[in-house]
Design a protein around this motif. Structure first.
Motif, PDB file in Angstrom:
ATOM      1  N   TYR A 192      14.407 -15.510  14.706  1.00 17.50           N
ATOM      2  CA  TYR A 192      13.221 -16.230  14.918  1.00 17.50           C
ATOM      3  C   TYR A 192      12.773 -16.053  16.299  1.00 17.50           C
ATOM      4  O   TYR A 192      12.374 -16.855  17.259  1.00 17.50           O
ATOM      5  CB  TYR A 192      13.055 -17.862  14.174  1.00 17.50           C
ATOM      6  CG  TYR A 192      12.201 -16.786  13.008  1.00 17.50           C
ATOM      7  CD1 TYR A 192      11.468 -15.938  12.520  1.00 17.50           C
ATOM      8  CD2 TYR A 192      13.494 -16.939  11.235  1.00 17.50           C
ATOM      9  CE1 TYR A 192      10.810 -15.122  11.268  1.00 17.50           C
ATOM     10  CE2 TYR A 192      13.134 -16.554  10.212  1.00 17.50           C
ATOM     11  CZ  TYR A 192      11.841 -15.681   9.966  1.00 17.50           C
ATOM     12  OH  TYR A 192      11.897 -15.208   9.036  1.00 17.50           O
ATOM     13  N   CYS A 193      14.574 -17.281  16.831  1.00 16.08           N
ATOM     14  CA  CYS A 193      14.747 -17.517  18.130  1.00 16.08           C
ATOM     15  C   CYS A 193      14.319 -16.286  19.143  1.00 16.08           C
ATOM     16  O   CYS A 193      13.727 -16.993  20.507  1.00 16.08           O
ATOM     17  CB  CYS A 193      16.175 -18.069  18.411  1.00 16.08           C
ATOM     18  SG  CYS A 193      16.721 -20.182  17.624  1.00 16.08           S
ATOM     19  N   ASP A 194      14.971 -15.450  18.582  1.00 14.22           N
ATOM     20  CA  ASP A 194      14.390 -13.272  20.106  1.00 14.22           C
ATOM     21  C   ASP A 194      13.441 -13.613  19.757  1.00 14.22           C
ATOM     22  O   ASP A 194      12.723 -14.150  20.688  1.00 14.22           O
ATOM     23  CB  ASP A 194      15.850 -13.250  19.265  1.00 14.22           C
ATOM     24  CG  ASP A 194      16.626 -12.766  19.899  1.00 14.22           C
ATOM     25  OD1 ASP A 194      17.167 -13.984  20.237  1.00 14.22           O
ATOM     26  OD2 ASP A 194      17.665 -12.350  18.837  1.00 14.22           O
ATOM     27  N   GLU A 195      12.060 -14.284  18.667  1.00 15.56           N
ATOM     28  CA  GLU A 195      11.029 -13.757  18.959  1.00 15.56           C
ATOM     29  C   GLU A 195      10.147 -15.026  19.717  1.00 15.56           C
ATOM     30  O   GLU A 195       9.051 -15.177  20.774  1.00 15.56           O
ATOM     31  CB  GLU A 195      10.222 -14.280  17.031  1.00 15.56           C
ATOM     32  CG  GLU A 195      10.315 -12.614  16.491  1.00 15.56           C
ATOM     33  CD  GLU A 195      10.193 -12.832  14.860  1.00 15.56           C
ATOM     34  OE1 GLU A 195       9.351 -13.404  14.598  1.00 15.56           O
ATOM     35  OE2 GLU A 195      10.206 -12.448  14.695  1.00 15.56           O
ATOM     36  N   MET A 196      10.693 -16.663  19.642  1.00 17.95           N
ATOM     37  CA  MET A 196       9.617 -16.897  20.473  1.00 17.95           C
ATOM     38  C   MET A 196      10.430 -17.039  21.947  1.00 17.95           C
ATOM     39  O   MET A 196       9.134 -16.982  22.544  1.00 17.95           O
ATOM     40  CB  MET A 196      11.255 -18.237  19.713  1.00 17.95           C
ATOM     41  CG  MET A 196      10.376 -19.642  18.578  1.00 17.95           C
ATOM     42  SD  MET A 196      11.181 -20.641  18.659  1.00 17.95           S
ATOM     43  CE  MET A 196      10.405 -21.782  19.694  1.00 17.95           C
ATOM     44  N   LEU A 197      11.950 -16.007  22.108  1.00 20.42           N
ATOM     45  CA  LEU A 197      11.991 -16.276  23.612  1.00 20.42           C
ATOM     46  C   LEU A 197      10.598 -14.894  23.958  1.00 20.42           C
ATOM     47  O   LEU A 197      10.469 -14.577  25.203  1.00 20.42           O
ATOM     48  CB  LEU A 197      13.597 -15.921  24.101  1.00 20.42           C
ATOM     49  CG  LEU A 197      14.298 -16.897  23.606  1.00 20.42           C
ATOM     50  CD1 LEU A 197      15.738 -16.682  23.302  1.00 20.42           C
ATOM     51  CD2 LEU A 197      14.129 -17.813  24.962  1.00 20.42           C
ATOM     52  N   TYR A 198      10.840 -13.901  23.034  1.00 22.21           N
ATOM     53  CA  TYR A 198      10.516 -13.098  23.587  1.00 22.21           C
ATOM     54  C   TYR A 198       8.395 -13.028  23.849  1.00 22.21           C
ATOM     55  O   TYR A 198       8.270 -12.608  24.676  1.00 22.21           O
ATOM     56  CB  TYR A 198      10.134 -11.723  22.644  1.00 22.21           C
ATOM     57  CG  TYR A 198       9.760 -10.211  23.304  1.00 22.21           C
ATOM     58  CD1 TYR A 198       9.768  -9.778  23.335  1.00 22.21           C
ATOM     59  CD2 TYR A 198       8.229 -10.151  22.206  1.00 22.21           C
ATOM     60  CE1 TYR A 198       9.200  -8.613  23.921  1.00 22.21           C
ATOM     61  CE2 TYR A 198       7.670  -9.053  22.500  1.00 22.21           C
ATOM     62  CZ  TYR A 198       7.392  -7.879  23.376  1.00 22.21           C
ATOM     63  OH  TYR A 198       6.848  -6.868  23.655  1.00 22.21           O
TER      64      TYR A 198
END
Length: 702
Positions: free
Chosen positions: A433-439
């Motif tokens: 989920y953190c990666d999705e937010m950054l992306y």
């Protein structure tokens, strides 16, 4: 003016207001330590000029301290300091207005200090002659308070027929004092010599109608309304005054208030204003009469008026505040009946009510209704539904919300991800989920950081939870709040020592731990010998609700470790702040004594004596029931008879359950003869009672 300029101007005003407020707070702290005179001199030397706001704050501080004094001599010390501040204002050429002298005169009225009042009022009149008529209001209140009928009559007679501007101003001031004190005779006589439409302040006219309502003078109310109508007062003002009258009539049911409000408008030929309708709706909601509030909205709609959606806001708020969640159904039905579409906050409130009732289908139907009315649902609305599914531990339903958002082309935001992170099933999902937010370029808000801390702590990865607060992207204004969440997460997951270390770091940085974090520490510090630390934490809680919560937990800690004297001292402090809440904590104490193994009846009896003798409170039935049940566990009939006598001493009648508990205590201690006598006094008509008696015999005899 350009938008940027407007925003810049607002920011400048906000900064100045914040700076001024902080200066006042700093000045008050200095005054508390140094005294008012030294504070004025100190800030003068710093080149910071004292203005009206600062002087008023210091005067208010003096009055507050005077009110807290136990004797008149001590209070006069602070009043003299207030006088010094007024003298300083005069020297600086500052005009002494009502906002400065009003609180002091009210204090003297409350304390019935007639000589001091006269001395100060003369001083204020000399400094500001234009204030004489306004001070007349306070003077009349004083004589009413002390019951000096001669002075009241003297002031009343001085205005005569109120035929000059000066006498009219005094008449207005006396009118307000009579209204607020509900002096019927003087009020009626004064209204005879005054033209009500000439009264300068709407506040005074409002007070007149409130008093007429309390005195139930309906015929006079109608007469004055018609006079104002003839004098050219607008229907909105007249409608407002009718509202003030009807809501002040004593012992009037809410439904009767609504009926009287509508009937008076019809009788006097006045159209109710939307503003006064809304006030009646709020009155109904404050009395938890949501059906009556809806009836008013229905009446407005049928009257052909345009119903502003803000009329529904207090109704929706009342539904949530009073737990009347199912009332959202008739609210929604009325909107559909009159082709009304909810807007913004109201829409979110309705979705929240459906979700809290676990009616997720109703929440989705509301979203579909919005689309049909060309009102686009927002991310926040979907977030409310997602949070509701997570509260029900329905992870499938929560993740289906994401699918619904995707189908509706609604983008998730940081709040969406904060819910997802907080409810992850594994650490890999946190990273995903953190990666999705950054992306997606979604900002990591404080809620996301808090969710990350709690999620890592839930999985026992305390090092990662600590790493979160080291992120340099966290805005400085949120760092203390986020670190406080770390303290709570560590303490609630058994890492009390680490939580205390983070707490110490926060204090060394010059910040205060958030109340929730303090409460969490108090809750989870359960080792023996930690009372001093708990008391220190309790001292960090400043607002009354948090202090009450923390205090009750520390008291229960004292009971756990047989620290009865400390528990009693805390109960005394609790009683000074909130007597009614003290009873709740006392009930919790006796409940804990009953639950604790091994049973400690002795501390229960010590506390019972302290409640009566030191706190001067009567023990509640709940407390005595728990204590009697403790005697059953302890198999101590002697102490049970002592508790039995306390019911009568507290004025509490014996009920069926009291008899059964006493019967249990006698059986448990093998005092069979007394048990049989007690058995004969127990009413046995109820089958449940007979079942209880049989259970007692099975447990203690067979």
């Amino acid at each position: 003016m350009e938008e940027g300029s407007i925003k810049g101007k607002k920011a400048e005003i906000h900064f100045k207001n914040t700076e001024s407020r902080r200066f006042v707070e700093l000045m008050e702290k200095c005054a508390d330590k140094l005294g008012t005179k030294s504070t004025v001199e100190f800030f003068g030397k710093l080149g910071r000029e004292m203005g009206m706001r600062e002087y008023n704050a210091l005067i208010g501080l003096c009055i507050g301290k005077a009110r807290n004094c136990s004797n008149e001599e001590d209070s006069m010390v602070h009043i003299k300091k207030a006088y010094g501040l007024f003298a300083s204002m005069r020297e600086k050429g500052l005009q002494i207005e009502e906002q400065s002298y009003g609180p002091l005169l009210m204090y003297m009225i409350d304390m019935k200090l007639t000589q001091e009042f006269q001395m100060f009022s003369e001083f204020f009149k000399d400094e500001n002659p234009e204030s004489s008529s306004r001070i007349g209001y306070y003077e009349m209140l004083l004589w009413i308070r002390v019951g000096n009928e001669d002075k009241i009559r003297e002031l009343f007679d001085s205005v005569g027929v109120a035929d000059t501007l000066d006498s009219y101003k005094f008449a207005e001031s006396y009118l307000l004092a009579f209204c607020e004190s509900d002096r019927k005779e003087e009020l009626l006589r004064l209204l005879e010599v005054m033209d009500i439409w000439k009264v300068s302040s709407p506040k005074y006219i409002k007070s007149v109608f409130q008093s007429l309502g309390r005195l139930q003078l309906e015929a006079l109310t109608e007469k004055i309304i018609l006079q104002l109508k003839t004098a050219g007062f607008g229907e909105e003002d007249l409608s407002f005054y009718i509202y003030e009258y009807t809501t002040c009539v004593p012992n009037l049911a809410v439904e009767d208030v609504v009926s009287k409000f509508i009937n008076l408008h019809q009788k006097l030929g006045i159209s109710p204003s939307i503003a006064s309708y809304k006030k009646v709706i709020m009155h109904c909601c404050s009395c938890c009469k949501i059906h009556a509030a809806l009836d008013i909205v229905d009446h407005i709609c049928k009257s052909g008026l345009d119903v502003p959606f803000r009329c529904f806001h207090p109704i929706l708020h009342a539904c949530e505040q009073y737990g009347e969640l199912d009332m959202v159904h008739p609210v929604y039905s009325m909107m559909q009946q009159h082709n009304l579409t909810p807007k913004g906050d109201a829409f979110e409130s309705m979705i929240s009510l459906f979700v809290k009732m676990k009616d997720f289908e109703g929440a989705y139907n509301l979203l579909a209704h919005a689309k049909g009315m060309n009102e686009m649902p927002t991310t926040s609305m979907y977030n409310i539904i997602m949070a509701g599914y997570f509260r029900e531990q329905n992870n499938y339903g929560a993740r289906m919300v994401l699918k619904q958002m995707e189908d509706a082309d609604i983008k998730p935001d940081s709040k969406t991800f904060s819910y997802l992170i907080a409810n992850c099933k594994c650490e890999e999902d946190i990273v995903k989920y953190c990666d999705e937010m950054l992306y997606s370029g979604i900002e990591f808000t404080k809620y996301v950081y808090m969710s990350l801390i709690n999620a890592y702590a839930k999985f026992g990865n305390f090092e990662m939870a600590k790493q979160v607060v080291l992120d340099k992207e966290i805005p400085v204004k949120y760092i203390n709040e986020i670190k406080s969440v770390l303290v709570s997460a560590l303490s609630s997951n058994g890492q009390v020592n680490d939580a205390l270390c983070v707490s110490e770091e926060i204090k060394q940085a010059g910040f205060n731990l958030e109340p929730k974090a303090v409460i969490s520490l108090i809750e989870h510090i359960r080792a023996e010998g930690e009372l001093d630390r708990l008391l220190q934490l309790l001292g960090e809680l400043k607002d009354s609700n948090s202090w009450f919560d923390g205090c009750s937990r520390v008291i229960l800690y004292c009971i756990q470790y047989n620290l009865s004297s400390s528990a009693i001292e805390l109960l005394k402090q609790l009683k000074e702040k909130d007597k009614s809440s003290t009873y709740i904590v006392i009930d919790q104490i006796f409940s804990q004594i009953w639950e604790t193994t091994p049973t400690n009846v002795k501390i229960g009896l010590e506390l019972l004596q302290a409640v009566k003798e030191e706190l001067e409170l009567h023990p509640s039935r709940t407390s005595l029931d728990f204590l009697l049940s403790t005697c059953v566990k302890a198999k101590d009939s002697q102490l049970a008879w002592f508790v039995w006598a306390e019911y009568e001493a507290a004025g509490l009648s014996y009920n069926v359950l009291t008899f059964v508990r006493m019967y249990q205590a006698l059986l448990a201690s093998r005092d069979l003869e007394a048990a049989n006598k007690m058995l004969k006094q127990i009413p046995k008509e109820d089958p449940h009672v007979r079942c209880l008696i049989q259970s007692c015999k099975t447990a203690y005899c067979y």
